[in-house]
Write a protein that holds these residues in place. Structure first.
Motif, mmCIF file in Angstrom:
data_model
loop_
_atom_site.group_PDB
_atom_site.id
_atom_site.type_symbol
_atom_site.label_atom_id
_atom_site.label_comp_id
_atom_site.label_asym_id
_atom_site.label_seq_id
_atom_site.Cartn_x
_atom_site.Cartn_y
_atom_site.Cartn_z
ATOM 1 N N GLN A 116 0.809 -1.212 0.000
ATOM 2 C CA GLN A 116 0.000 0.000 0.000
ATOM 3 C C GLN A 116 0.853 1.279 0.000
ATOM 4 O OE1 GLN A 116 -2.958 -0.011 3.113
ATOM 5 N NE2 GLN A 116 -3.756 -2.030 2.543
ATOM 6 N N VAL A 117 2.150 1.132 0.181
ATOM 7 C CA VAL A 117 3.025 2.305 0.276
ATOM 8 C C VAL A 117 2.991 3.173 -0.980
ATOM 9 C CG1 VAL A 117 5.433 3.047 0.459
ATOM 10 C CG2 VAL A 117 4.533 1.336 2.037
ATOM 11 N N PRO A 118 3.145 2.615 -2.201
ATOM 12 C CA PRO A 118 3.136 3.483 -3.389
ATOM 13 C C PRO A 118 1.867 4.319 -3.516
ATOM 14 C CG PRO A 118 3.946 1.299 -3.951
ATOM 15 C CD PRO A 118 3.418 1.200 -2.562
ATOM 16 N N ALA A 119 0.704 3.706 -3.273
ATOM 17 C CA ALA A 119 -0.555 4.441 -3.390
ATOM 18 C C ALA A 119 -0.633 5.555 -2.346
ATOM 19 C CB ALA A 119 -1.737 3.487 -3.239
ATOM 20 N N TYR A 120 -0.203 5.273 -1.120
ATOM 21 C CA TYR A 120 -0.206 6.295 -0.061
ATOM 22 C C TYR A 120 0.714 7.456 -0.421
ATOM 23 C CZ TYR A 120 -3.038 4.801 3.946
ATOM 24 O OH TYR A 120 -4.083 4.524 4.795
ATOM 25 N N VAL A 121 1.902 7.138 -0.909
ATOM 26 C CA VAL A 121 2.872 8.186 -1.262
ATOM 27 C C VAL A 121 2.339 9.057 -2.391
ATOM 28 C CG1 VAL A 121 5.168 8.617 -2.225
ATOM 29 C CG2 VAL A 121 4.874 6.900 -0.431
ATOM 30 N N ILE A 122 1.748 8.433 -3.399
ATOM 31 C CA ILE A 122 1.166 9.195 -4.505
ATOM 32 C C ILE A 122 0.044 10.098 -4.011
ATOM 33 C CG2 ILE A 122 -0.188 8.988 -6.625
ATOM 34 C CD1 ILE A 122 1.424 6.448 -7.248
ATOM 35 N N ALA A 123 -0.801 9.569 -3.126
ATOM 36 C CA ALA A 123 -1.902 10.371 -2.576
ATOM 37 C C ALA A 123 -1.369 11.566 -1.800
ATOM 38 C CB ALA A 123 -2.773 9.491 -1.677
ATOM 39 N N GLN A 124 -0.325 11.372 -1.023
ATOM 40 C CA GLN A 124 0.252 12.447 -0.234
ATOM 41 C C GLN A 124 0.879 13.524 -1.117
ATOM 42 O OE1 GLN A 124 2.763 9.846 1.949
ATOM 43 N NE2 GLN A 124 1.122 9.151 3.321
ATOM 44 N N ILE A 125 1.610 13.102 -2.124
ATOM 45 C CA ILE A 125 2.227 14.073 -3.036
ATOM 46 C C ILE A 125 1.157 14.809 -3.835
ATOM 47 C CG2 ILE A 125 3.732 14.323 -5.049
ATOM 48 C CD1 ILE A 125 5.366 11.962 -3.993
ATOM 49 N N LEU A 126 0.095 14.096 -4.236
ATOM 50 C CA LEU A 126 -1.011 14.731 -4.953
ATOM 51 C C LEU A 126 -1.670 15.799 -4.088
ATOM 52 C CD1 LEU A 126 -2.947 14.907 -7.348
ATOM 53 C CD2 LEU A 126 -4.287 13.056 -6.313
ATOM 54 N N GLY A 127 -1.949 15.470 -2.829
ATOM 55 C CA GLY A 127 -2.557 16.444 -1.935
ATOM 56 C C GLY A 127 -1.694 17.672 -1.747
ATOM 57 N N SER A 209 10.999 20.791 7.114
ATOM 58 C CA SER A 209 10.071 20.018 6.288
ATOM 59 C C SER A 209 9.585 18.768 7.011
ATOM 60 C CB SER A 209 10.730 19.628 4.974
ATOM 61 O OG SER A 209 9.890 18.794 4.214
ATOM 62 N N MET A 210 10.507 17.864 7.343
ATOM 63 C CA MET A 210 10.194 16.579 7.989
ATOM 64 C C MET A 210 9.295 15.713 7.112
ATOM 65 S SD MET A 210 9.287 18.011 11.811
ATOM 66 C CE MET A 210 8.521 19.526 11.216
ATOM 67 N N ASN A 211 9.074 16.116 5.877
ATOM 68 C CA ASN A 211 8.040 15.493 5.054
ATOM 69 C C ASN A 211 8.360 15.709 3.583
ATOM 70 O OD1 ASN A 211 5.684 14.818 3.683
ATOM 71 N ND2 ASN A 211 4.320 15.759 5.161
ATOM 72 N N PRO A 212 8.752 14.656 2.843
ATOM 73 C CA PRO A 212 9.050 14.822 1.421
ATOM 74 C C PRO A 212 7.899 15.431 0.627
ATOM 75 C CG PRO A 212 9.828 12.696 2.188
ATOM 76 C CD PRO A 212 9.034 13.288 3.319
ATOM 77 N N TRP A 229 16.579 17.078 -3.101
ATOM 78 C CA TRP A 229 16.938 15.705 -2.726
ATOM 79 C C TRP A 229 17.137 15.571 -1.217
ATOM 80 C CZ3 TRP A 229 21.478 14.519 -0.218
ATOM 81 C CH2 TRP A 229 22.463 15.514 -0.208
ATOM 82 N N ILE A 230 17.609 16.644 -0.574
ATOM 83 C CA ILE A 230 17.817 16.595 0.873
ATOM 84 C C ILE A 230 16.489 16.360 1.593
ATOM 85 C CG2 ILE A 230 18.511 17.935 2.896
ATOM 86 C CD1 ILE A 230 20.474 19.421 1.125
ATOM 87 N N TYR A 231 15.433 17.034 1.123
ATOM 88 C CA TYR A 231 14.124 16.964 1.771
ATOM 89 C C TYR A 231 13.377 15.676 1.436
ATOM 90 C CZ TYR A 231 15.069 21.843 2.732
ATOM 91 O OH TYR A 231 15.638 23.010 3.179
ATOM 92 N N ILE A 232 13.978 14.869 0.573
ATOM 93 C CA ILE A 232 13.430 13.543 0.289
ATOM 94 C C ILE A 232 14.199 12.482 1.071
ATOM 95 C CG2 ILE A 232 13.027 11.803 -1.499
ATOM 96 C CD1 ILE A 232 12.691 14.103 -3.500
ATOM 97 N N VAL A 233 15.516 12.540 0.987
ATOM 98 C CA VAL A 233 16.358 11.501 1.579
ATOM 99 C C VAL A 233 16.440 11.626 3.106
ATOM 100 C CG1 VAL A 233 18.679 10.502 1.640
ATOM 101 C CG2 VAL A 233 17.719 11.317 -0.536
ATOM 102 N N ALA A 234 16.720 12.840 3.604
ATOM 103 C CA ALA A 234 16.931 13.006 5.050
ATOM 104 C C ALA A 234 15.692 12.650 5.883
ATOM 105 C CB ALA A 234 17.390 14.432 5.349
ATOM 106 N N PRO A 235 14.487 13.121 5.507
ATOM 107 C CA PRO A 235 13.320 12.733 6.302
ATOM 108 C C PRO A 235 13.033 11.229 6.276
ATOM 109 C CG PRO A 235 12.833 14.704 5.036
ATOM 110 C CD PRO A 235 14.137 14.177 4.531
ATOM 111 N N ILE A 236 13.236 10.596 5.128
ATOM 112 C CA ILE A 236 12.986 9.154 5.048
ATOM 113 C C ILE A 236 13.953 8.397 5.956
ATOM 114 C CG2 ILE A 236 13.113 7.131 3.539
ATOM 115 C CD1 ILE A 236 12.010 8.869 1.290
ATOM 116 N N LEU A 237 15.237 8.747 5.892
ATOM 117 C CA LEU A 237 16.219 8.083 6.749
ATOM 118 C C LEU A 237 15.955 8.395 8.222
ATOM 119 C CD1 LEU A 237 19.537 8.613 4.739
ATOM 120 C CD2 LEU A 237 18.107 6.563 4.838
ATOM 121 N N GLY A 238 15.602 9.638 8.506
ATOM 122 C CA GLY A 238 15.321 10.024 9.885
ATOM 123 C C GLY A 238 14.113 9.305 10.451
ATOM 124 N N ALA A 239 13.053 9.187 9.651
ATOM 125 C CA ALA A 239 11.840 8.518 10.111
ATOM 126 C C ALA A 239 12.076 7.029 10.351
ATOM 127 C CB ALA A 239 10.716 8.712 9.098
#
Length: 275
Positions: A116-127, A209-212, A229-239
């Motif tokens: 379910q991760v891809p669909a959730y990520v797409i929904a979040q980016i869409l919003g 940000s804390m959020n890609p 790229w920082i706001y994508i990679v760093a939050p994911i690794l941090g989370a």
């Protein structure tokens, strides 16, 4: 099949099948048993992320457009409040992730299905993108200001700070949303307060940000991709790190009554329930 329990509020805990349901930030026992159609979860993620980015982004744009009337502390409060409000609004439907980093971290710790991760990520980016587009339409001309996040002069500093504050956020989320010893009804307040605190000290440096999705939406609409790229990679690794570290302290041999007997909130509930 692995199971987690909803927070105890004086009644028995109800198991939540982690393969079928998202980890909610505010789990209430009657709702844990209800199967929500997946499309409704996605709609809730789109709407939740939309209102999150719209309110937070609007506070930034209005502050820049109207002679700093909102002020920086005001911006921090807006971000904290909107997170809290949306967690309580749709947390029982979709889990109130609103953040690809949180979704990926839950999946990494086996509290959310990877399928379910891809669909959730797409929904979040869409919003996020729709919210940023709405702000761009409303505030144009001289009021058109970038509502996204930009790194400080040092990319290393930005990366480290984003990693730490997302670690902190996910550590709190893991505690209040996935541990049945926590007071689940206060999850939205705890998560919102954590966001507020992080924005207060990290906002001037990285945008906190804390959020890609929070960074991607405005970047796509305004076509500003500096350091994205920082706001994508760093939050994911941090989370992921925050969730894994909390898991190392989650388990205990102590009985639940011994862990919670000193909690004033629970004692108050017990006293009120005895009258």
């Amino acid at each position: 099949m692995a199971e987690i329990s909803g927070p105890s509020n004086g009644h028995h805990s109800v198991p939540l099948n982690i393969k079928d349901e998202p980890t909610p930030l505010t789990a209430t026992e009657p709702l844990d048993c209800i199967s929500v159609p997946f499309i409704q979860k996605l709609i809730a993620e789109v709407l939740g992320t939309y209102f999150l980015i719209f309110a937070g982004g609007a506070s930034v744009v209005v502050n820049l457009s109207k002679d700093k009337v909102v002020t920086f502390p005001g911006i921090s409060i807006v971000w904290g409040l909107v997170v809290m409000v949306m967690v309580y609004s749709v947390g029982h439907i979709s889990g109130a992730h609103f953040n690809p980093a949180v979704t990926i971290a839950f999946a990494t710790t086996k509290r959310f299905p990877w399928k379910q991760v891809p669909a959730y990520v797409i929904a979040q980016i869409l919003g996020s993108t729709l919210a940023s587009g709405t702000l761009r339409l409303i505030f144009n001309g001289e009021e058109d200001h970038f509502s996204g996040t930009l790194p400080s002069d040092s990319y290393v500093q930005t990366f480290v700070i984003e990693f730490i504050i997302t670690f902190y956020l996910m550590f709190v989320v893991s505690g209040v949303a996935t541990d049945n010893r926590a007071i689940g009804e206060l999850a939205g307040l705890a998560v919102g307060a954590t966001v507020l605190l992080n924005v207060m000290f990290a906002g001037p440096i990285t945008g906190a940000s804390m959020n890609p999705a929070r960074s991607l939406g405005p970047a796509i609409v305004s076509r500003q991709f500096k350091g994205l790229w920082i706001y994508i990679v760093a939050p994911i690794l941090g989370a992921i790190s925050g969730a894994l570290v909390y898991n190392t302290i989650r388990f205990t041999d102590k009985p639940l009554r011994e862990i919670t007997k000193s909690a004033s909130f629970l004692r108050g509930q017990s006293r009120s329930g005895s009258h």
